[in-house]
Design an enzyme around this catalytic site. Structure first.
Site, PDB file in Angstrom:
ATOM      1  N   GLY A 101       0.837  -1.210   0.000  1.00  0.00           N
ATOM      2  CA  GLY A 101       0.000   0.000   0.000  1.00  0.00           C
ATOM      3  C   GLY A 101       0.861   1.245   0.000  1.00  0.00           C
ATOM      4  N   ALA A 102       2.011   1.126  -0.657  1.00  0.00           N
ATOM      5  CA  ALA A 102       3.038   2.171  -0.570  1.00  0.00           C
ATOM      6  C   ALA A 102       2.586   3.506  -1.147  1.00  0.00           C
ATOM      7  CB  ALA A 102       4.298   1.692  -1.288  1.00  0.00           C
ATOM      8  N   ALA A 103       1.620   3.474  -2.065  1.00  0.00           N
ATOM      9  CA  ALA A 103       1.167   4.731  -2.677  1.00  0.00           C
ATOM     10  C   ALA A 103       0.008   5.358  -1.908  1.00  0.00           C
ATOM     11  CB  ALA A 103       0.745   4.488  -4.124  1.00  0.00           C
ATOM     12  N   GLY A 104      -0.400   4.750  -0.828  1.00  0.00           N
ATOM     13  CA  GLY A 104      -1.515   5.277  -0.037  1.00  0.00           C
ATOM     14  C   GLY A 104      -1.049   6.362   0.914  1.00  0.00           C
TER      15      GLY A 104
ATOM     16  N   ILE B  84      -0.927   6.454   4.286  1.00  0.00           N
ATOM     17  CA  ILE B  84       0.009   6.045   5.356  1.00  0.00           C
ATOM     18  C   ILE B  84       1.388   5.808   4.742  1.00  0.00           C
ATOM     19  CG2 ILE B  84       0.583   4.247   7.055  1.00  0.00           C
ATOM     20  CD1 ILE B  84      -2.393   3.902   7.570  1.00  0.00           C
ATOM     21  N   GLY B  85       1.397   5.149   3.574  1.00  0.00           N
ATOM     22  CA  GLY B  85       2.672   4.901   2.887  1.00  0.00           C
ATOM     23  C   GLY B  85       3.456   6.189   2.699  1.00  0.00           C
TER      24      GLY B  85
ATOM     25  N   ASN C 227     -10.458  -8.563   2.116  1.00  0.00           N
ATOM     26  CA  ASN C 227      -9.103  -8.502   2.663  1.00  0.00           C
ATOM     27  C   ASN C 227      -8.427  -9.868   2.677  1.00  0.00           C
ATOM     28  OD1 ASN C 227      -8.290  -5.783   3.225  1.00  0.00           O
ATOM     29  ND2 ASN C 227     -10.133  -5.700   4.464  1.00  0.00           N
TER      30      ASN C 227
ATOM     31  N   GLN D  93      -0.466 -12.637   0.295  1.00  0.00           N
ATOM     32  CA  GLN D  93       0.726 -11.984   0.848  1.00  0.00           C
ATOM     33  C   GLN D  93       1.382 -12.879   1.908  1.00  0.00           C
ATOM     34  OE1 GLN D  93      -0.187  -7.907   1.968  1.00  0.00           O
ATOM     35  NE2 GLN D  93      -0.559  -7.308  -0.160  1.00  0.00           N
TER      36      GLN D  93
ATOM     37  N   ASP E  93      -3.325   3.146  19.188  1.00  0.00           N
ATOM     38  CA  ASP E  93      -4.270   3.219  20.316  1.00  0.00           C
ATOM     39  C   ASP E  93      -3.507   3.504  21.617  1.00  0.00           C
ATOM     40  OD1 ASP E  93      -6.391   2.219  18.518  1.00  0.00           O
ATOM     41  OD2 ASP E  93      -5.196   0.398  18.575  1.00  0.00           O
TER      42      ASP E  93
ATOM     43  N   HIS F  32      -7.982  -4.024  17.565  1.00  0.00           N
ATOM     44  CA  HIS F  32      -7.893  -2.629  17.105  1.00  0.00           C
ATOM     45  C   HIS F  32      -9.243  -2.261  16.500  1.00  0.00           C
ATOM     46  CE1 HIS F  32      -6.728   1.121  15.346  1.00  0.00           C
ATOM     47  NE2 HIS F  32      -7.097   0.697  14.165  1.00  0.00           N
TER      48      HIS F  32
HETATM   49  N1  LIG Z   1      -4.057  -0.334  12.798  1.00  0.00           N
HETATM   50  C1  LIG Z   1      -4.212   0.981  12.831  1.00  0.00           C
HETATM   51  O1  LIG Z   1      -4.035   1.606  13.896  1.00  0.00           O
HETATM   52  C2  LIG Z   1      -4.623   1.772  11.610  1.00  0.00           C
HETATM   53  C3  LIG Z   1      -4.642   3.167  11.660  1.00  0.00           C
HETATM   54  C4  LIG Z   1      -4.981   3.901  10.528  1.00  0.00           C
HETATM   55  C5  LIG Z   1      -5.324   3.236   9.359  1.00  0.00           C
HETATM   56  N2  LIG Z   1      -5.322   1.871   9.329  1.00  0.00           N
HETATM   57  C6  LIG Z   1      -5.642   1.134   8.110  1.00  0.00           C
HETATM   58  O2  LIG Z   1      -4.514   1.147   7.232  1.00  0.00           O
HETATM   59  C7  LIG Z   1      -4.944   0.901   5.912  1.00  0.00           C
HETATM   60  C8  LIG Z   1      -4.290   1.855   4.938  1.00  0.00           C
HETATM   61  O3  LIG Z   1      -4.696   3.178   5.202  1.00  0.00           O
HETATM   62  P1  LIG Z   1      -4.364   4.363   4.181  1.00  0.00           P
HETATM   63  O4  LIG Z   1      -4.956   5.585   4.769  1.00  0.00           O
HETATM   64  O5  LIG Z   1      -2.928   4.353   3.788  1.00  0.00           O
HETATM   65  O6  LIG Z   1      -5.263   3.911   2.926  1.00  0.00           O
HETATM   66  P2  LIG Z   1      -5.145   4.379   1.416  1.00  0.00           P
HETATM   67  O7  LIG Z   1      -6.425   3.973   0.784  1.00  0.00           O
HETATM   68  O8  LIG Z   1      -4.670   5.789   1.309  1.00  0.00           O
HETATM   69  O9  LIG Z   1      -3.976   3.458   0.858  1.00  0.00           O
HETATM   70  C9  LIG Z   1      -4.081   2.067   0.760  1.00  0.00           C
HETATM   71  C10 LIG Z   1      -3.196   1.657  -0.390  1.00  0.00           C
HETATM   72  O10 LIG Z   1      -3.173   0.238  -0.421  1.00  0.00           O
HETATM   73  C11 LIG Z   1      -3.120  -0.142  -1.764  1.00  0.00           C
HETATM   74  N3  LIG Z   1      -3.517  -1.546  -1.901  1.00  0.00           N
HETATM   75  C12 LIG Z   1      -4.766  -2.072  -1.985  1.00  0.00           C
HETATM   76  N4  LIG Z   1      -4.714  -3.396  -2.170  1.00  0.00           N
HETATM   77  C13 LIG Z   1      -3.408  -3.717  -2.218  1.00  0.00           C
HETATM   78  C14 LIG Z   1      -2.707  -4.942  -2.406  1.00  0.00           C
HETATM   79  N5  LIG Z   1      -3.361  -6.080  -2.616  1.00  0.00           N
HETATM   80  N6  LIG Z   1      -1.368  -4.900  -2.392  1.00  0.00           N
HETATM   81  C15 LIG Z   1      -0.706  -3.759  -2.205  1.00  0.00           C
HETATM   82  N7  LIG Z   1      -1.297  -2.565  -2.034  1.00  0.00           N
HETATM   83  C16 LIG Z   1      -2.635  -2.549  -2.036  1.00  0.00           C
HETATM   84  C17 LIG Z   1      -4.040   0.829  -2.474  1.00  0.00           C
HETATM   85  O11 LIG Z   1      -3.769   0.900  -3.876  1.00  0.00           O
HETATM   86  C18 LIG Z   1      -3.680   2.137  -1.764  1.00  0.00           C
HETATM   87  O12 LIG Z   1      -2.634   2.830  -2.421  1.00  0.00           O
HETATM   88  C19 LIG Z   1      -6.471   0.973   5.961  1.00  0.00           C
HETATM   89  O13 LIG Z   1      -6.975  -0.361   6.049  1.00  0.00           O
HETATM   90  C20 LIG Z   1      -6.748   1.701   7.256  1.00  0.00           C
HETATM   91  O14 LIG Z   1      -8.027   1.383   7.764  1.00  0.00           O
HETATM   92  C21 LIG Z   1      -4.969   1.145  10.432  1.00  0.00           C
HETATM   93  O1  LIG Z   2      -9.190   3.444   9.256  1.00  0.00           O
HETATM   94  C1  LIG Z   2      -9.909   3.443  10.264  1.00  0.00           C
HETATM   95  O2  LIG Z   2     -11.053   2.940  10.298  1.00  0.00           O
HETATM   96  C2  LIG Z   2      -9.419   4.081  11.535  1.00  0.00           C
HETATM   97  C3  LIG Z   2      -8.064   3.642  11.953  1.00  0.00           C
HETATM   98  O3  LIG Z   2      -7.996   2.266  12.204  1.00  0.00           O
HETATM   99  C4  LIG Z   2      -7.635   4.416  13.168  1.00  0.00           C
HETATM  100  O4  LIG Z   2      -7.620   3.851  14.265  1.00  0.00           O
HETATM  101  O5  LIG Z   2      -7.332   5.599  13.005  1.00  0.00           O
END
Ligand SMILES: NC(=O)c1ccc[n+]([C@@H]2O[C@H](COP(=O)([O-])OP(=O)(O)OC[C@H]3O[C@@H](n4cnc5c(N)ncnc54)[C@H](O)[C@@H]3O)[C@@H](O)[C@H]2O)c1
Ligand SMILES: O=C(O)C[C@H](O)C(=O)O
Length: 329
Positions: free
Chosen positions: A12-15, A17-18, A106, A113, A160, A188
């Protein structure tokens, strides 16, 4: 002495968080200021161009520790020789999608993966799952990697944990550095339980210092547990920089150790401690040393805590049953 670079895979490197994560990894904040890294960026095919743009910017930072970037849409390439894998990319929940649909979508990401990690990663691979539902996605990936020790699959509850530290510091007029031994238990999700009964503030018991069970039940716990939704409401997008920061903290602590007298929270496979069914990936208080973690044992769990831990663990069991039902485990 020249150190061998550590291969770090980010999915998800282009997202969003990435984008907040990669520059910090390349600058040395994930593993240490003396540890060179090679980055492997995994994205879906339509997002490869955006990942290339991020890689161009990484190049333009001229990070002395960054010894290479590879971008791919093939998990077998992305995890080849991987030492640390940050599984961030996940399928977000869209309108009309039920929880079961989300788990299934998912599964289609985390199962292959996990298999690619099993077949191609380095022997010392450490995996952090960030993509939601993080605990159960970690379980799916782990189940697909039977040759990798189960304990190498972890899920992120450090965000958290960090959120809880700040809320507690604000309430008590202390600083986060004064607070030790806070725990996030469970999933989470909104059922998670931030526990301050064993925490200390400046050496004094945190729950006694607060001395306000109403605040605990009606303010602190829901604020921490629903913080992700509050960020989405305020920002119009889910937390990104703070999530990236927590991912850095999680791996840095796992690799470099917890401070004496303190612990952290990690989603890890349960060994049955504290009544959490074995195998569920649930958040626990852990200490870390030499790249390994251990659950803190012997804590007294009062009734208030027991009910809340059980509720979150019940949700994890239900998620496990659901993905089992989908043939993902
Ligand atoms: N655990 C935590 O505390 C926490 C906190 C915040 C967000 N998150 C989760 O993290 C995830 C990513 O968040 P984000 O804001 O970066 O989302 P985002 O939508 O900006 O980016 C996700 C990226 O993943 C890519 N992706 C999708 N399927 C893929 C695959 N099969 N292989 C590789 N890449 C793939 C997408 O193309 C996209 O670029 C979400 O599921 C979000 O809910 C978790
Ligand atoms: O992406 C979300 O649903 C929220 C995320 O898991 C967070 O805790 O900020």
């Amino acid at each position: 002495m020249t150190r061998t670079p550590v291969n770090v895979t980010v999915t998800g490197a282009a997202g969003q968080i990435g984008y907040a994560l990669l520059f910090r990894i390349a600058s040395g904040q994930l593993l240490g200021a003396d540890v060179p890294v090679k980055l492997r960026l995994l994205e879906i095919t339509p997002a490869l161009k955006a990942a290339e743009g991020t890689a161009m910017e990484l190049d333009d930072c001229a990070f002395p520790l960054l010894q290479g970037i590879e971008i791919t849409d093939d998990p077998n390439v992305a995890f080849d020789g991987s030492n640390v894998a940050l599984l961030v990319g996940a399928r977000p929940r869209t309108k009309g999608m039920e929880r079961g649909d989300l788990l299934e979508a998912n599964g289609g990401i985390f199962k292959p993966q996990g298999k690619a990690i099993n077949d191609h990663a380095a022997d010392d691979i450490k995996v952090l799952v960030v993509g939601n539902p993080a605990n159960t996605n970690a379980l799916i990936a782990q189940a697909a990697a039977p040759d990798v020790p189960a304990e190498r699959f972890t899920a992120m509850t450090r965000l958290d944990h960090n959120r809880a530290l700040t809320q507690l510091a604000k309430k008590t007029g202390s600083t986060v550095a004064d607070i030790k031994r806070l725990t996030i238990w469970g999933n989470h999700s909104a059922t998670q339980y931030p526990d301050i009964f064993h925490a200390t503030i400046g050496g004094k018991n945190a729950a006694e210092t607060v001395n306000d069970e109403k605040w605990l039940a009606e303010d602190f716990i829901p604020t921490v547990a629903k913080r992700g939704a509050a960020i989405i409401e305020a920002r119009g997008a889910s937390s990104a920089a703070s999530a990236a920061n927590a991912a850095i903290d999680h791996v840095h602590t796992w690799v470099n150790g917890t401070a004496d007298g303190d612990w952290t929270s990690m989603g890890i496979p349960s060994d049955g401690s504290y009544g959490v069914p074995e195998g569920l990936i649930s958040s626990f208080p852990v200490t870390t040393k030499d790249g390994k973690y251990e659950i803190v044992q012997g804590l007294d769990i009062n009734e208030f805590s027991r009910a809340r831990i059980d509720a979150s663990v019940k949700e994890l069991s239900e998620e496990r049953d659901a993905v089992r039902g989908l043939g993902l485990l």
